[in-house]
Design a protein around this motif. Structure first.
Motif, short mmCIF file in Angstrom:
data_model
loop_
_atom_site.label_atom_id
_atom_site.label_comp_id
_atom_site.label_asym_id
_atom_site.label_seq_id
_atom_site.Cartn_x
_atom_site.Cartn_y
_atom_site.Cartn_z
N ARG A 90 10.31 1.13 5.90
CA ARG A 90 10.80 2.37 4.15
C ARG A 90 9.50 2.82 3.20
O ARG A 90 10.11 4.18 3.44
N THR A 91 9.38 1.80 2.90
CA THR A 91 8.43 2.54 1.94
C THR A 91 6.96 3.81 2.38
O THR A 91 7.17 4.66 1.92
N GLY A 92 6.82 3.56 3.41
CA GLY A 92 5.91 4.03 4.56
C GLY A 92 6.90 5.52 4.29
O GLY A 92 5.83 6.93 4.39
N THR A 103 9.24 12.24 -7.07
CA THR A 103 8.67 10.97 -7.17
C THR A 103 11.40 10.54 -6.65
O THR A 103 11.30 9.84 -6.14
N LEU A 104 12.04 11.50 -8.05
CA LEU A 104 13.06 10.93 -7.40
C LEU A 104 13.47 11.14 -5.97
O LEU A 104 13.90 9.84 -5.73
N ILE A 105 13.81 12.05 -5.07
CA ILE A 105 13.97 12.20 -3.57
C ILE A 105 13.74 10.74 -3.01
O ILE A 105 14.22 10.15 -2.25
N VAL A 109 7.23 11.14 2.55
CA VAL A 109 8.71 12.24 1.35
C VAL A 109 7.93 12.40 0.79
O VAL A 109 7.66 13.72 0.08
N ASN A 110 7.28 11.81 -0.48
CA ASN A 110 6.46 11.79 -1.69
C ASN A 110 5.40 12.66 -1.52
O ASN A 110 5.65 13.62 -2.60
N ILE A 111 4.29 12.74 -0.94
CA ILE A 111 3.32 13.73 -0.59
C ILE A 111 4.17 14.83 -0.10
O ILE A 111 3.10 15.80 -0.72
N LEU A 112 5.01 15.18 0.80
CA LEU A 112 5.02 16.29 1.47
C LEU A 112 5.45 17.06 0.20
O LEU A 112 5.84 18.52 0.02
N ILE A 155 0.74 -1.28 -0.18
CA ILE A 155 0.26 -0.10 -0.27
C ILE A 155 0.61 1.11 0.13
O ILE A 155 0.45 2.10 -0.75
N MET A 156 2.00 1.24 1.00
CA MET A 156 2.97 2.27 0.65
C MET A 156 4.12 2.69 -0.68
O MET A 156 4.32 3.37 -0.78
N VAL A 157 4.02 1.38 -1.31
CA VAL A 157 4.49 1.58 -2.68
C VAL A 157 3.90 2.31 -3.83
O VAL A 157 4.02 2.74 -4.09
N SER A 158 2.28 1.53 -3.11
CA SER A 158 1.61 2.03 -4.67
C SER A 158 1.32 4.11 -3.70
O SER A 158 0.97 4.13 -4.95
#
Length: 438
Positions: free
Chosen positions: A370-372, A398-400, A377-380, A233-236
């Protein structure tokens, strides 16, 4: 066919698994090029806005795909590898678990759409795509052939399904069909794949109707897989939330252009999955028999991920403008975004290999931690960068996020050595060490 000796690599293991990996890669690569060509033709036909509308619906389904699959795929292969005599019980139990999970996702998707809808994408489109969660239960057959090291059967199904899917979409374009026809066509892709799996499995004495559900086995599988469900779910979230946020913040046209970037950039992400799932038995055997060989194989796996991902990132970075010449001019401004987004693949490759190590060592809970972290990080970063930079901001975020997730293990003492090993591969230190030892 025997491959030449490669310093630092176990020749016997490579000889044993190369053929199966090669067959799987041939199928995936063949399907990839067909899909990419058709996706370009479809993108030219639909325009940015319509492509963005479809992408919004598909994204919702992807966000719930981990819950629908229950994180079982790796464990199905492992169970079949250890208990091949229980094939029908393992496949039957896994199949029905996935069917029920896919059905349960449909109301959850509706709730999610009410809370955070994809602006411009009707819920009716999302509902049509929801059937994918149920149909994907037939993917347990893929796991079966992986356990038998017979990827050629999966290759045949994937190529046949891709060709038929491509033909359907080209016919729709020729007939100038409306957007809703393509919504059904994309959902039909998974039905065709399921039918192919069904037909292929029911050969040579195998019968899907011999599958049996076992509640005790279901409890066992869920006990081991629940951390991977959360991890999935976190990966998605951190792999797809950017597309949904681009649509809701920057609009469907920007989302349509960004969809072409994501498609071209992420098309290669199947490669580590094919290689890693094929080599999984060899890695497990090394862990059981020889810890030094086990460590060497893990390092070699990281090296291989870099050898595959780094050249692709470099080539696509410098050729992105040429790639976008095959699209209509309205998509051309997405080329620089592709040059940034493609580098996230390097960290996807490394992260996939490291997940293999975490599963082998029993550190499954670390995968969703770690995926969480990567998802947060991605959402923020998307919230900060998309309003200012549009889809370029989403690519940077996405890259970061991917890099942060892959190297999160550096912060965990008991697995920090894996982060060091990945850095050795990333900066080609391991490669130079192998050259020096020659």
């Amino acid at each position: 066919m025997r491959i030449p000796s490669i310093p630092g690599f176990d020749k016997e293991a490579l000889d044993k698994y190369f053929k199966n990996t090669g067959m799987a890669l041939i199928g995936k690569v063949g399907s990839l090029f067909i899909k990419m060509l058709v996706s370009i033709v479809v993108a030219r036909y639909l325009s940015k806005a319509n492509l963005g509308i479809i992408t919004g619906g598909i994204t919702y389904i992807y966000l719930f795909s981990a819950l629908a699959t229950l994180g079982l795929d790796q464990f199905i292969v492992k169970e079949l590898h250890q208990f091949p005599q229980n094939r029908d019980r393992i496949l039957g139990t896994s199949f029905w678990m996935k069917v029920f999970a896919g059905m349960g996702c449909i109301p959850l998707i509706w709730v999610a759409y009410q809370v955070y809808p994809a602006h411009g994408t009707p819920y009716s489109y999302v509902l049509i795509f929801s059937i994918i969660g149920i149909v994907q239960a037939f993917n347990v057959i893929d796991s079966y052939f992986q356990s038998e090291v017979k990827s050629k059967y999966i290759m045949q199904v994937q190529i046949a399904g891709t060709l038929l899917s491509a033909a359907i979409k080209l016919v729709l374009i020729y007939l100038e069909m409306p957007l809703i026809a393509f919504v059904y066509a994309y959902a039909l892709d998974f039905v065709l794949l399921a039918a192919g799996y069904f037909i292929t499995y029911n050969r040579k004495g195998r019968n899907i109707f011999n599958w049996a559900y076992n509640s005790e086995l279901a409890k066992k599988l869920l006990h081991y897989s629940w951390p991977l469900i959360i991890s999935g779910i976190m990966v998605s979230l951190y792999m797809k939330i950017d597309q949904l946020m681009v649509q809701n913040i920057a609009g469907v046209e920007e989302a349509g252009a960004y969809a072409t970037v994501a498609t071209l950039s992420e098309a290669w992400n199947f490669i580590p999955t094919v290689i890693i799932t094929t080599l999984f038995p060899a890695i497990l055997n090394a862990r059981r028999d020889d810890l030094n060989r086990y460590k060497k194989r893990i390092q070699n796996l990281y090296d291989l991920m870099i050898y595959l991902s780094l050249p692709a990132a470099i080539i696509i970075t410098f050729s992105s403008h040429l790639i976008y010449k095959v699209y209509t001019p309205e998509y051309a401004y997405a080329a620089p975004v592709l040059s940034v987004h493609i580098w996230s693949g390097v960290f996807v490759f490394l992260g996939a290999a490291n997940s293999q190590y975490l599963i082998a060592e029993g550190y499954v809970k670390l995968t969703f931690i770690r995926t969480g972290f990567g998802a947060i990080v991605n959402i923020l970063l998307n919230l900060i960068l998309i309003p200012k930079m549009g889809m370029m901001g989403a690519a940077i975020a996405t890259l970061i996020a991917y890099a942060s997730s892959a190297f999160f293990v550096l912060l965990i003492p008991k697995v920090s050595n894996q982060g060091v090993m990945m850095l050795k591969s990333l900066f080609l230190i391991s490669l130079f060490q192998k050259i020096i030892k020659r």
